[in-house]
Design a protein around this motif. Sequence first.
Motif, mmCIF file in Angstrom:
data_model
loop_
_atom_site.group_PDB
_atom_site.id
_atom_site.type_symbol
_atom_site.label_atom_id
_atom_site.label_comp_id
_atom_site.label_asym_id
_atom_site.label_seq_id
_atom_site.Cartn_x
_atom_site.Cartn_y
_atom_site.Cartn_z
ATOM 1 N N LEU A 75 11.518 48.082 64.999
ATOM 2 C CA LEU A 75 10.856 49.340 65.361
ATOM 3 C C LEU A 75 11.832 50.292 66.053
ATOM 4 C CD1 LEU A 75 7.330 48.068 66.507
ATOM 5 C CD2 LEU A 75 7.944 49.162 64.336
ATOM 6 N N LYS A 76 12.702 49.716 66.864
ATOM 7 C CA LYS A 76 13.727 50.525 67.528
ATOM 8 C C LYS A 76 14.646 51.179 66.488
ATOM 9 C CE LYS A 76 16.642 49.746 71.412
ATOM 10 N NZ LYS A 76 17.312 48.772 72.250
ATOM 11 N N GLU A 77 15.054 50.359 65.521
ATOM 12 C CA GLU A 77 15.952 50.858 64.477
ATOM 13 C C GLU A 77 15.268 51.928 63.634
ATOM 14 O OE1 GLU A 77 17.273 51.393 60.571
ATOM 15 O OE2 GLU A 77 15.768 49.824 60.769
ATOM 16 N N ARG A 78 13.992 51.700 63.254
ATOM 17 C CA ARG A 78 13.287 52.688 62.420
ATOM 18 C C ARG A 78 13.028 53.981 63.186
ATOM 19 N NH1 ARG A 78 15.125 52.574 58.395
ATOM 20 N NH2 ARG A 78 13.583 54.024 57.591
ATOM 21 N N LYS A 79 12.776 53.849 64.487
ATOM 22 C CA LYS A 79 12.570 55.058 65.300
ATOM 23 C C LYS A 79 13.858 55.878 65.331
ATOM 24 C CE LYS A 79 11.305 56.272 70.041
ATOM 25 N NZ LYS A 79 10.632 55.789 71.256
ATOM 26 N N GLU A 80 14.980 55.194 65.547
ATOM 27 C CA GLU A 80 16.259 55.904 65.564
ATOM 28 C C GLU A 80 16.542 56.543 64.203
ATOM 29 O OE1 GLU A 80 19.098 53.013 66.980
ATOM 30 O OE2 GLU A 80 18.126 53.006 68.956
ATOM 31 N N ALA A 81 16.239 55.811 63.134
ATOM 32 C CA ALA A 81 16.453 56.350 61.792
ATOM 33 C C ALA A 81 15.594 57.595 61.582
ATOM 34 C CB ALA A 81 16.124 55.291 60.735
ATOM 35 N N ALA A 82 14.337 57.530 62.019
ATOM 36 C CA ALA A 82 13.426 58.670 61.847
ATOM 37 C C ALA A 82 13.951 59.886 62.606
ATOM 38 C CB ALA A 82 12.024 58.293 62.331
ATOM 39 N N VAL A 83 14.377 59.672 63.830
ATOM 40 C CA VAL A 83 14.914 60.787 64.626
ATOM 41 C C VAL A 83 16.153 61.348 63.930
ATOM 42 C CG1 VAL A 83 16.000 61.387 66.828
ATOM 43 C CG2 VAL A 83 13.921 59.982 66.808
ATOM 44 N N GLY A 84 16.978 60.448 63.392
ATOM 45 C CA GLY A 84 18.175 60.873 62.655
ATOM 46 C C GLY A 84 17.836 61.699 61.421
ATOM 47 N N MET A 85 16.642 61.484 60.877
ATOM 48 C CA MET A 85 16.228 62.237 59.676
ATOM 49 C C MET A 85 15.398 63.476 60.037
ATOM 50 S SD MET A 85 15.538 59.205 56.865
ATOM 51 C CE MET A 85 14.612 58.068 57.888
ATOM 52 N N GLY A 86 15.403 63.840 61.308
ATOM 53 C CA GLY A 86 14.812 65.117 61.705
ATOM 54 C C GLY A 86 13.387 65.056 62.224
ATOM 55 N N ILE A 87 12.872 63.856 62.475
ATOM 56 C CA ILE A 87 11.514 63.740 63.009
ATOM 57 C C ILE A 87 11.604 63.685 64.537
ATOM 58 C CG2 ILE A 87 9.456 62.262 63.099
ATOM 59 C CD1 ILE A 87 10.226 61.345 60.219
ATOM 60 N N PRO A 88 10.924 64.613 65.217
ATOM 61 C CA PRO A 88 11.017 64.615 66.689
ATOM 62 C C PRO A 88 10.486 63.302 67.267
ATOM 63 C CG PRO A 88 9.874 66.590 65.886
ATOM 64 C CD PRO A 88 10.047 65.687 64.716
ATOM 65 N N GLU A 89 11.151 62.819 68.289
ATOM 66 C CA GLU A 89 10.771 61.538 68.872
ATOM 67 C C GLU A 89 9.306 61.519 69.305
ATOM 68 O OE1 GLU A 89 13.498 60.138 71.865
ATOM 69 O OE2 GLU A 89 12.130 58.524 72.421
ATOM 70 N N GLU A 90 8.817 62.665 69.800
ATOM 71 C CA GLU A 90 7.436 62.682 70.316
ATOM 72 C C GLU A 90 6.395 62.608 69.192
ATOM 73 O OE1 GLU A 90 9.818 64.819 70.922
ATOM 74 O OE2 GLU A 90 9.198 66.889 70.575
ATOM 75 N N ASN A 91 6.847 62.683 67.928
ATOM 76 C CA ASN A 91 5.909 62.548 66.801
ATOM 77 C C ASN A 91 5.837 61.119 66.276
ATOM 78 O OD1 ASN A 91 5.440 65.238 66.974
ATOM 79 N ND2 ASN A 91 6.264 65.781 64.977
ATOM 80 N N ILE A 92 6.531 60.195 66.919
ATOM 81 C CA ILE A 92 6.625 58.840 66.377
ATOM 82 C C ILE A 92 5.656 57.879 67.060
ATOM 83 C CG2 ILE A 92 8.183 56.848 66.135
ATOM 84 C CD1 ILE A 92 10.443 58.947 65.711
ATOM 85 N N ILE A 93 4.944 57.133 66.229
ATOM 86 C CA ILE A 93 3.993 56.109 66.669
ATOM 87 C C ILE A 93 4.496 54.787 66.096
ATOM 88 C CG2 ILE A 93 1.581 55.314 66.428
ATOM 89 C CD1 ILE A 93 1.001 58.426 65.758
ATOM 90 N N LEU A 94 4.486 53.737 66.891
ATOM 91 C CA LEU A 94 5.007 52.445 66.428
ATOM 92 C C LEU A 94 3.880 51.431 66.260
ATOM 93 C CD1 LEU A 94 8.165 52.210 68.732
ATOM 94 C CD2 LEU A 94 8.028 53.072 66.366
ATOM 95 N N ASP A 95 4.056 50.506 65.317
ATOM 96 C CA ASP A 95 2.990 49.559 64.974
ATOM 97 C C ASP A 95 3.623 48.214 64.605
ATOM 98 O OD1 ASP A 95 0.998 48.095 63.657
ATOM 99 O OD2 ASP A 95 0.251 49.816 62.515
ATOM 100 N N PRO A 96 3.202 47.117 65.271
ATOM 101 C CA PRO A 96 3.791 45.801 64.960
ATOM 102 C C PRO A 96 3.420 45.268 63.577
ATOM 103 C CG PRO A 96 1.954 45.555 66.477
ATOM 104 C CD PRO A 96 2.198 47.036 66.334
ATOM 105 N N GLY A 97 2.454 45.885 62.895
ATOM 106 C CA GLY A 97 2.108 45.432 61.542
ATOM 107 C C GLY A 97 1.455 44.056 61.541
ATOM 108 N N ILE A 98 0.346 43.973 62.254
ATOM 109 C CA ILE A 98 -0.379 42.700 62.327
ATOM 110 C C ILE A 98 -0.787 42.273 60.907
ATOM 111 C CG2 ILE A 98 -2.512 41.599 63.181
ATOM 112 C CD1 ILE A 98 -0.427 42.128 65.416
ATOM 113 N N GLY A 99 -0.413 41.052 60.531
ATOM 114 C CA GLY A 99 -0.777 40.522 59.217
ATOM 115 C C GLY A 99 0.191 40.856 58.096
ATOM 116 N N PHE A 100 1.216 41.648 58.388
ATOM 117 C CA PHE A 100 2.152 42.043 57.328
ATOM 118 C C PHE A 100 3.389 41.142 57.352
ATOM 119 C CE2 PHE A 100 -0.570 45.703 57.570
ATOM 120 C CZ PHE A 100 -0.578 46.241 56.297
ATOM 121 N N GLY A 101 3.309 40.013 56.676
ATOM 122 C CA GLY A 101 4.423 39.075 56.659
ATOM 123 C C GLY A 101 4.496 38.286 57.952
#
Length: 278
Positions: free
Chosen positions: A168-194
Amino acid sequence: MSELLLPDGRKLPLDRALIMGVLNVTPDSFSDGGLFLRTEDAVRRAEEMAQEGADIIDIGGESSRPGAEPVPLEEELRRVIPVVREVAQRLSVPISVDTYKAEVARRALEEGASIVNDISALRFDPDMAEVVARRRAPVVLMHMKGTPRDMQRNPYYEDVLGEVEGFLKERKEAAVGMGIPEENIILDPGIGFGKRVQDNLQLLKNLDRLVALGSPVLVGTSRKSFIGAVLDLPVEERLEGTLATLVLAVAKGAKILRVHDVRPAVRVVRMAEAVLRA
Ligand code: HH2
């Protein structure tokens, strides 16, 4: 972070946990497949959930249950877009679109959706980040091991918490790197996904570690199979198990709860929050 800023300028305060009502416009979702395939049935269900106190309606056109096959773009658009359009016209409740396809997200945002819920965390469609960034839409980045088709084939972690946290840390950094403001990011552990039953329980028990990453955390436990495994109950009897997970998630700092059963979730979460605030 105390609020989400939506593309139309509206704000969603996060001083209490938000209830996200699930609306699956699919023939094959694991618990409500086929119930809301017709636009009018889906819109009626959205109205019902809004009345029951949903803060967000999450509209999706592809099941992500284990083993699910991908849905072609045209079919997903055909399912999702008319429902987003109608719900956005009739109701003021913010809409999120549950898709990993950039074109579905783009069209849904045009029709009035406000949030993109991407179970692939911007990994499955190279155009998704740009769509989200351009509209300045909040986006859910979810952890998943593999794809829905293969994710439950022997999932294994040395350290599930560390792995999900790092992802999640890595994807958040990637998203910010692609122009998405940090305050627009919501994180999810993906319960049940693998994840195995124990992995899901561990993630919930230690959700505060993911909350510490500094973004609002969304949790989707509703009716999922780990609840069935613990209680030995079929999908239609997992409400109480679901509600138990919501209370614990809120106590650990979750800010958005994705549920099928909106009314009981609203009551249980409000009550739990009253105690937490006392
Ligand atoms: N779970 C499902 C679908 N989308 N999105 C997020 N962010 N988090 C989740 O935990 C999540 C999700 C699976 O549940 P459901 O939509 O009820 O089933 P299906 O995928 O079979 O349509």
